[in-house]
Design a protein around this motif. Structure first.
Motif, PDB file in Angstrom:
ATOM      1  N   GLU A 132      15.089  39.503  71.417  1.00  0.00           N
ATOM      2  CA  GLU A 132      13.910  38.968  70.734  1.00  0.00           C
ATOM      3  C   GLU A 132      14.117  38.985  69.223  1.00  0.00           C
ATOM      4  O   GLU A 132      13.774  38.021  68.533  1.00  0.00           O
ATOM      5  N   GLU A 133      14.693  40.069  68.709  1.00  0.00           N
ATOM      6  CA  GLU A 133      14.986  40.142  67.277  1.00  0.00           C
ATOM      7  C   GLU A 133      16.039  39.092  66.907  1.00  0.00           C
ATOM      8  O   GLU A 133      15.913  38.405  65.891  1.00  0.00           O
ATOM      9  N   GLU A 153      16.531  36.284  68.394  1.00  0.00           N
ATOM     10  CA  GLU A 153      15.880  34.972  68.459  1.00  0.00           C
ATOM     11  C   GLU A 153      15.026  34.723  67.218  1.00  0.00           C
ATOM     12  O   GLU A 153      15.053  33.631  66.642  1.00  0.00           O
ATOM     13  N   HIS A 154      14.293  35.730  66.772  1.00  0.00           N
ATOM     14  CA  HIS A 154      13.465  35.594  65.569  1.00  0.00           C
ATOM     15  C   HIS A 154      14.327  35.253  64.356  1.00  0.00           C
ATOM     16  O   HIS A 154      14.011  34.337  63.588  1.00  0.00           O
ATOM     17  N   GLU A 187      15.762  31.659  64.645  1.00  0.00           N
ATOM     18  CA  GLU A 187      14.771  30.637  64.312  1.00  0.00           C
ATOM     19  C   GLU A 187      14.581  30.520  62.805  1.00  0.00           C
ATOM     20  O   GLU A 187      14.501  29.409  62.267  1.00  0.00           O
ATOM     21  N   ALA A 188      14.534  31.639  62.095  1.00  0.00           N
ATOM     22  CA  ALA A 188      14.371  31.616  60.646  1.00  0.00           C
ATOM     23  C   ALA A 188      15.559  30.942  59.959  1.00  0.00           C
ATOM     24  O   ALA A 188      15.390  30.124  59.051  1.00  0.00           O
ATOM     25  N   GLN A 224      11.434  34.732  55.013  1.00  0.00           N
ATOM     26  CA  GLN A 224      10.898  34.498  56.360  1.00  0.00           C
ATOM     27  C   GLN A 224      11.025  35.708  57.270  1.00  0.00           C
ATOM     28  O   GLN A 224      10.184  35.917  58.135  1.00  0.00           O
ATOM     29  N   THR A 225      12.093  36.464  57.102  1.00  0.00           N
ATOM     30  CA  THR A 225      12.331  37.595  58.010  1.00  0.00           C
ATOM     31  C   THR A 225      11.825  38.919  57.440  1.00  0.00           C
ATOM     32  O   THR A 225      11.820  39.921  58.153  1.00  0.00           O
TER      33      THR A 225
END
Length: 128
Positions: free
Chosen positions: A20-21, A23-24, A27-28, A79-80
Protein backbone atom coordinates in the motif's frame (compact mmCIF):
# COMPACT_ATOMS: atom_id res chain seq x y z
CA UNK A 1 4.09 -6.46 -15.74
CA UNK A 2 1.25 -7.16 -13.35
CA UNK A 3 0.34 -4.84 -10.48
CA UNK A 4 1.55 -7.17 -7.71
CA UNK A 5 4.94 -7.62 -9.41
CA UNK A 6 5.31 -3.89 -10.05
CA UNK A 7 4.48 -3.01 -6.44
CA UNK A 8 6.73 -5.77 -5.07
CA UNK A 9 9.66 -4.33 -7.04
CA UNK A 10 8.90 -0.80 -5.85
CA UNK A 11 8.47 -2.06 -2.28
CA UNK A 12 11.81 -3.89 -2.38
CA UNK A 13 13.70 -1.02 -4.01
CA UNK A 14 12.16 1.62 -1.77
CA UNK A 15 12.28 -0.56 1.35
CA UNK A 16 8.62 0.20 2.13
CA UNK A 17 6.70 -1.61 4.84
CA UNK A 18 3.76 -2.55 2.63
CA UNK A 19 2.52 -2.68 -0.92
CA UNK A 20 0.00 0.00 0.00
CA UNK A 21 2.86 2.37 0.81
CA UNK A 22 4.58 1.40 -2.46
CA UNK A 23 1.35 2.08 -4.35
CA UNK A 24 0.89 5.49 -2.70
CA UNK A 25 4.44 6.53 -3.59
CA UNK A 26 4.05 5.13 -7.12
CA UNK A 27 0.91 7.14 -7.72
CA UNK A 28 2.59 10.35 -6.50
CA UNK A 29 5.62 9.83 -8.73
CA UNK A 30 3.56 8.91 -11.79
CA UNK A 31 1.19 11.84 -11.25
CA UNK A 32 4.16 14.20 -11.11
CA UNK A 33 5.71 12.61 -14.19
CA UNK A 34 2.41 13.09 -16.04
CA UNK A 35 2.61 16.83 -15.41
CA UNK A 36 6.10 16.90 -16.94
CA UNK A 37 5.38 14.98 -20.17
CA UNK A 38 2.81 15.54 -22.90
CA UNK A 39 -0.62 13.91 -22.62
CA UNK A 40 0.31 11.70 -25.59
CA UNK A 41 3.50 10.53 -23.88
CA UNK A 42 1.55 9.92 -20.67
CA UNK A 43 -0.99 7.80 -22.59
CA UNK A 44 1.77 5.75 -24.21
CA UNK A 45 3.41 5.11 -20.86
CA UNK A 46 0.09 4.36 -19.15
CA UNK A 47 -0.54 1.62 -21.71
CA UNK A 48 2.58 -0.17 -20.38
CA UNK A 49 1.67 0.04 -16.68
CA UNK A 50 -0.79 -2.07 -14.70
CA UNK A 51 -4.14 -0.74 -13.54
CA UNK A 52 -4.81 1.16 -11.35
CA UNK A 53 -1.35 2.79 -11.56
CA UNK A 54 -1.99 3.80 -15.16
CA UNK A 55 -4.73 6.11 -13.88
CA UNK A 56 -2.13 8.44 -12.37
CA UNK A 57 -0.97 9.13 -15.91
CA UNK A 58 -4.45 9.57 -17.42
CA UNK A 59 -5.54 12.58 -15.41
CA UNK A 60 -6.16 15.60 -17.62
CA UNK A 61 -3.39 18.11 -17.02
CA UNK A 62 -3.26 19.98 -20.30
CA UNK A 63 0.14 20.97 -21.64
CA UNK A 64 3.35 19.52 -20.26
CA UNK A 65 5.10 21.73 -17.74
CA UNK A 66 8.81 22.36 -18.04
CA UNK A 67 10.70 21.83 -14.80
CA UNK A 68 13.96 20.24 -13.80
CA UNK A 69 14.92 17.37 -11.58
CA UNK A 70 14.94 19.33 -8.30
CA UNK A 71 11.44 20.67 -8.89
CA UNK A 72 10.29 17.15 -9.79
CA UNK A 73 11.65 15.86 -6.47
CA UNK A 74 10.14 18.81 -4.57
CA UNK A 75 6.71 18.07 -6.03
CA UNK A 76 6.91 14.39 -5.14
CA UNK A 77 8.05 15.29 -1.62
CA UNK A 78 5.11 17.65 -1.27
CA UNK A 79 2.64 14.95 -2.30
CA UNK A 80 4.09 12.23 -0.09
CA UNK A 81 5.02 14.40 2.89
CA UNK A 82 8.64 13.28 2.55
CA UNK A 83 11.90 15.18 2.71
CA UNK A 84 13.57 15.94 -0.64
CA UNK A 85 16.26 13.28 -0.11
CA UNK A 86 13.59 10.69 0.69
CA UNK A 87 11.64 11.80 -2.38
CA UNK A 88 14.72 11.12 -4.51
CA UNK A 89 14.79 7.57 -3.09
CA UNK A 90 11.05 7.21 -3.76
CA UNK A 91 11.33 8.48 -7.31
CA UNK A 92 14.22 6.14 -8.05
CA UNK A 93 12.31 3.13 -6.71
CA UNK A 94 9.30 3.89 -8.90
CA UNK A 95 10.96 5.12 -12.09
CA UNK A 96 13.52 2.31 -12.19
CA UNK A 97 10.55 -0.08 -12.02
CA UNK A 98 8.84 1.88 -14.79
CA UNK A 99 12.05 1.45 -16.82
CA UNK A 100 11.73 -2.32 -16.31
CA UNK A 101 8.14 -2.16 -17.60
CA UNK A 102 8.79 -0.54 -20.98
CA UNK A 103 10.98 -1.48 -23.89
CA UNK A 104 14.40 0.06 -24.20
CA UNK A 105 13.36 2.07 -27.26
CA UNK A 106 10.29 3.49 -25.55
CA UNK A 107 12.34 4.47 -22.52
CA UNK A 108 14.99 6.07 -24.73
CA UNK A 109 12.26 8.09 -26.48
CA UNK A 110 10.87 9.28 -23.15
CA UNK A 111 14.28 10.16 -21.76
CA UNK A 112 15.13 12.06 -24.95
CA UNK A 113 12.26 14.43 -24.16
CA UNK A 114 13.35 15.03 -20.57
CA UNK A 115 16.41 16.87 -19.25
CA UNK A 116 19.46 14.58 -19.08
CA UNK A 117 19.43 14.78 -15.28
CA UNK A 118 16.27 12.64 -15.24
CA UNK A 119 18.09 9.57 -16.59
CA UNK A 120 19.50 8.64 -13.18
CA UNK A 121 15.98 8.70 -11.71
CA UNK A 122 15.10 5.90 -14.16
CA UNK A 123 18.20 3.92 -13.15
CA UNK A 124 20.14 4.92 -16.25
CA UNK A 125 23.58 6.50 -16.39
CA UNK A 126 23.43 10.24 -15.98
CA UNK A 127 25.45 12.87 -17.78
CA UNK A 128 29.16 12.22 -17.74
Amino acid sequence: MRLAEFLTRVQDRGEYRSQEEAEHVSEAVLWTLATRITPEEAEELAARLPAPLDEALHRDRGCAESFGREEFLRRVAQQTGARPRTAEWDVGAVLSTVADSVSGGELDDLLARLPVTYAELFGRPGPG
